[in-house]
Scaffold this motif. Structure first.
Motif, PDB file in Angstrom:
ATOM      1  N   GLY A  59       0.807  -1.214   0.000  1.00 14.52           N
ATOM      2  CA  GLY A  59       0.000   0.000   0.000  1.00 14.52           C
ATOM      3  C   GLY A  59       0.836   1.259   0.000  1.00 14.52           C
ATOM      4  N   GLY A  60       2.010   1.173  -0.589  1.00 16.53           N
ATOM      5  CA  GLY A  60       2.888   2.333  -0.675  1.00 16.53           C
ATOM      6  C   GLY A  60       2.622   3.132  -1.934  1.00 16.53           C
ATOM      7  N   ARG A  61       3.630   3.846  -2.378  1.00 19.69           N
ATOM      8  CA  ARG A  61       3.506   4.721  -3.538  1.00 19.69           C
ATOM      9  C   ARG A  61       3.055   3.962  -4.784  1.00 19.69           C
ATOM     10  NH1 ARG A  61       7.080   5.569  -7.358  1.00 19.69           N
ATOM     11  NH2 ARG A  61       8.752   4.623  -6.162  1.00 19.69           N
ATOM     12  N   VAL A  62       3.694   2.847  -5.066  1.00 22.90           N
ATOM     13  CA  VAL A  62       3.367   2.090  -6.279  1.00 22.90           C
ATOM     14  C   VAL A  62       2.009   1.419  -6.157  1.00 22.90           C
ATOM     15  CG1 VAL A  62       4.073   0.191  -7.777  1.00 22.90           C
ATOM     16  CG2 VAL A  62       5.789   1.765  -6.864  1.00 22.90           C
ATOM     17  N   GLY A  63       1.754   0.758  -5.040  1.00 23.61           N
ATOM     18  CA  GLY A  63       0.464   0.099  -4.854  1.00 23.61           C
ATOM     19  C   GLY A  63      -0.694   1.075  -4.965  1.00 23.61           C
ATOM     20  N   CYS A  64      -0.543   2.255  -4.382  1.00 19.75           N
ATOM     21  CA  CYS A  64      -1.611   3.265  -4.450  1.00 19.75           C
ATOM     22  C   CYS A  64      -1.735   3.857  -5.849  1.00 19.75           C
ATOM     23  CB  CYS A  64      -1.389   4.352  -3.405  1.00 19.75           C
ATOM     24  SG  CYS A  64      -1.769   3.760  -1.739  1.00 19.75           S
ATOM     25  N   ALA A  65      -0.615   3.959  -6.574  1.00 22.37           N
ATOM     26  CA  ALA A  65      -0.674   4.440  -7.958  1.00 22.37           C
ATOM     27  C   ALA A  65      -1.443   3.444  -8.819  1.00 22.37           C
ATOM     28  CB  ALA A  65       0.731   4.660  -8.502  1.00 22.37           C
ATOM     29  N   VAL A  66      -1.184   2.168  -8.630  1.00 22.33           N
ATOM     30  CA  VAL A  66      -1.929   1.135  -9.353  1.00 22.33           C
ATOM     31  C   VAL A  66      -3.397   1.216  -8.974  1.00 22.33           C
ATOM     32  CG1 VAL A  66      -2.272  -1.359  -9.595  1.00 22.33           C
ATOM     33  CG2 VAL A  66       0.053  -0.412  -9.600  1.00 22.33           C
ATOM     34  N   LEU A  67      -3.675   1.291  -7.674  1.00 20.19           N
ATOM     35  CA  LEU A  67      -5.046   1.354  -7.169  1.00 20.19           C
ATOM     36  C   LEU A  67      -5.830   2.510  -7.789  1.00 20.19           C
ATOM     37  CD1 LEU A  67      -7.206   0.405  -5.099  1.00 20.19           C
ATOM     38  CD2 LEU A  67      -6.082   1.911  -3.432  1.00 20.19           C
ATOM     39  N   SER A  68      -5.216   3.661  -7.882  1.00 18.40           N
ATOM     40  CA  SER A  68      -5.920   4.839  -8.396  1.00 18.40           C
ATOM     41  C   SER A  68      -6.200   4.758  -9.894  1.00 18.40           C
ATOM     42  CB  SER A  68      -5.134   6.109  -8.073  1.00 18.40           C
ATOM     43  OG  SER A  68      -3.934   6.143  -8.815  1.00 18.40           O
ATOM     44  N   SER A  85       8.160  -2.930  -1.721  1.00 16.20           N
ATOM     45  CA  SER A  85       9.540  -2.516  -1.986  1.00 16.20           C
ATOM     46  C   SER A  85      10.516  -3.680  -1.863  1.00 16.20           C
ATOM     47  CB  SER A  85       9.945  -1.397  -1.024  1.00 16.20           C
ATOM     48  OG  SER A  85       9.843  -1.859   0.308  1.00 16.20           O
ATOM     49  N   SER A  86      10.008  -4.873  -1.529  1.00 17.97           N
ATOM     50  CA  SER A  86      10.854  -6.051  -1.356  1.00 17.97           C
ATOM     51  C   SER A  86      10.612  -7.051  -2.486  1.00 17.97           C
ATOM     52  CB  SER A  86      10.549  -6.721  -0.013  1.00 17.97           C
ATOM     53  OG  SER A  86      11.142  -8.004   0.052  1.00 17.97           O
ATOM     54  N   ASP A  87      11.639  -7.285  -3.291  1.00 18.46           N
ATOM     55  CA  ASP A  87      11.516  -8.272  -4.364  1.00 18.46           C
ATOM     56  C   ASP A  87      11.202  -9.656  -3.806  1.00 18.46           C
ATOM     57  OD1 ASP A  87      12.076  -6.293  -6.202  1.00 18.46           O
ATOM     58  OD2 ASP A  87      14.193  -6.832  -6.398  1.00 18.46           O
ATOM     59  N   ALA A  88      11.791  -9.996  -2.657  1.00 18.97           N
ATOM     60  CA  ALA A  88      11.554 -11.314  -2.055  1.00 18.97           C
ATOM     61  C   ALA A  88      10.090 -11.476  -1.643  1.00 18.97           C
ATOM     62  CB  ALA A  88      12.474 -11.508  -0.852  1.00 18.97           C
ATOM     63  N   VAL A  89       9.503 -10.452  -1.049  1.00 16.38           N
ATOM     64  CA  VAL A  89       8.098 -10.508  -0.658  1.00 16.38           C
ATOM     65  C   VAL A  89       7.215 -10.590  -1.899  1.00 16.38           C
ATOM     66  CG1 VAL A  89       6.202  -9.236   0.438  1.00 16.38           C
ATOM     67  CG2 VAL A  89       8.429  -9.366   1.557  1.00 16.38           C
ATOM     68  N   GLY A 112       6.115  -6.656  -9.370  1.00 17.36           N
ATOM     69  CA  GLY A 112       7.028  -5.546  -9.613  1.00 17.36           C
ATOM     70  C   GLY A 112       8.362  -5.788  -8.950  1.00 17.36           C
ATOM     71  N   LYS A 113       9.418  -5.386  -9.613  1.00 13.40           N
ATOM     72  CA  LYS A 113      10.738  -5.390  -8.993  1.00 13.40           C
ATOM     73  C   LYS A 113      10.948  -4.025  -8.381  1.00 13.40           C
ATOM     74  CE  LYS A 113      14.204  -7.141 -10.810  1.00 13.40           C
ATOM     75  NZ  LYS A 113      15.378  -7.455 -11.571  1.00 13.40           N
TER      76      LYS A 113
END
Length: 108
Positions: free
Chosen positions: A6-15, A72-76, A96-97
């Protein structure tokens, strides 16, 4: 659709998603709930580990779902996609990487 992160990228996708889609966002940070709500008020927020089978089940992930792993974690991200495929039968996954986060958000 389930978005892990739910960070910058997740919220950008969400919007960028159609308002007709039901979306659940998973994040381990309680502060992410406010970001998610600001990006899209009707999105459901689940606090937890997005690579956990229990958390993905709480988010109602199933074989018809699409999973976007945008932490932000590639492993997660890889583990969330693996669990979604192996335990829930999800075939539609976007992972996403961390060094390609901007391209992930722009490409959806």
């Amino acid at each position: 659709m389930v978005i892990v992160g739910g960070g910058r990228v997740g919220c950008a996708v969400l919007s960028r998603l159609p308002l007709t889609w039901t979306v659940v966002v998973i994040d381990g940070s309680e502060t992410a709930a406010a970001r998610v709500s600001a990006a899209r008020a009707d999105a459901r927020f689940v606090h937890g580990d997005g690579s956990s089978r229990l958390t993905l089940a709480e988010a109602n992930l199933d074989a018809r779902s699409v999973l976007v792993a945008a932490t932000s974690s590639d492993a997660v991200n890889r583990e969330a996609a693996r669990v979604a495929r192996e335990h829930f039968g999800v075939h539609e996954r976007v992972v996403g990487k961390s060094d390609g986060a901007r391209e992930l958000a722009e490409g959806i």
